[in-house]
Motif scaffolding. Structure first.
Motif, PDB file in Angstrom:
ATOM      1  N   ILE A 210       0.703  -1.208  -0.036  1.00  0.00           N
ATOM      2  CA  ILE A 210      -0.092  -0.102   0.257  1.00  0.00           C
ATOM      3  C   ILE A 210       0.973   1.318  -0.029  1.00  0.00           C
ATOM      4  N   GLN A 211       1.850   1.290   0.736  1.00  0.00           N
ATOM      5  CA  GLN A 211       2.711   2.396   0.752  1.00  0.00           C
ATOM      6  C   GLN A 211       3.633   2.664  -0.608  1.00  0.00           C
ATOM      7  N   VAL A 214       0.918   4.212  -2.840  1.00  0.00           N
ATOM      8  CA  VAL A 214       0.661   5.643  -2.419  1.00  0.00           C
ATOM      9  C   VAL A 214       1.788   6.684  -3.101  1.00  0.00           C
ATOM     10  N   TRP A 215       3.224   6.009  -2.785  1.00  0.00           N
ATOM     11  CA  TRP A 215       4.201   6.727  -3.259  1.00  0.00           C
ATOM     12  C   TRP A 215       4.098   7.031  -4.794  1.00  0.00           C
ATOM     13  N   TYR A 217       1.764   6.732  -6.846  1.00  0.00           N
ATOM     14  CA  TYR A 217       0.638   7.530  -7.001  1.00  0.00           C
ATOM     15  C   TYR A 217       1.096   9.210  -7.240  1.00  0.00           C
TER      16      TYR A 217
END
Length: 219
Positions: A210-211, A214-215, A217
């Protein structure tokens, strides 16, 4: 009291780990001696004798396995020692000591962390013995690229350094926490500890994925 606990824990856990690490260094030293008197690995691998070539490949394979697995063995043995020293019959004496649980846990974690640091030193020395020079550490092409990217992304580089420093503490903490959870089970405590560790690892990977998403994106 923490110093005395650490001293006792260090002596207890080192009874097995110290000779094993000594064996790794001796194995690397003897292998280096064999390669030197035989003309080097290239001469041994390209020899006309199939037996010598095969034995040399097996020796190289054994070196890779022994050197790379020493840290894994230390990690697993640290968990086993924690389980045996706290949650088995031996734990009766441990839990009756006039110390706080935090002091007991900290002494065991510090001893395990120190041995993980020793693993890094032993592995580095073993590689240096086999190579015989610093060329292995100085001729990597990616060093200049790594330094260039680090200078371009100081925040990310700082976070990576912090993560590398804290990762051993987290690894030992998760190991001891999983063993503690596993011993809450009514039976098959070791299997339950392994299951707890695997479950925590899976959750870590999910959050890590997930991290990364997010990074990626947000650039």
């Amino acid at each position: 009291m923490l110093g005395k606990l650490f001293k006792y824990e260090w002596r207890s856990i080192s009874k097995l780990l110290l000779p094993i690490h000594g064996f790794v260094l001796l194995f690397a030293l003897l292998s280096r001696f064999y390669f030197t008197i035989s003309g080097g690995t290239d001469a041994l691998l390209n020899t006309d004798s199939t037996i010598i070539g095969t034995l040399t490949m097996l020796l190289i394979f054994a070196l890779v396995i022994v050197i790379s697995s020493i840290a894994i063995f230390t990690y697993i043995y640290s968990g086993y020692h924690f389980h045996k020293n706290v949650f088995t019959d031996q734990g009766y004496l441990t839990n009756t000591l006039p110390v706080t649980p935090s002091q007991l846990l900290l002494s065991k974690e510090l001893a395990a962390l120190l041995w993980l640091l020793i693993d890094v030193v032993v592995i580095s020395i073993s590689i240096f013995i086999l190579v015989g020079s610093t060329e292995l550490f100085s001729n990597f092409i990616f060093w200049s690229t790594l330094i260039r990217y680090a200078s371009q992304t100081p925040l990310f580089t700082t976070l990576i350094i912090i993560a590398l420093v804290l990762s051993p503490f987290l690894a030992i903490g998760i190991l001891f926490f999983s063993i503690t959870l596993g011993n809450l089970a009514s039976s098959h405590k070791i299997l339950a500890s392994i299951g707890a560790y695997v479950g925590i690892y899976v959750v870590q990977q999910i959050f890590g994925l997930i991290q990364l998403v997010v990074w990626g994106y947000f650039g």
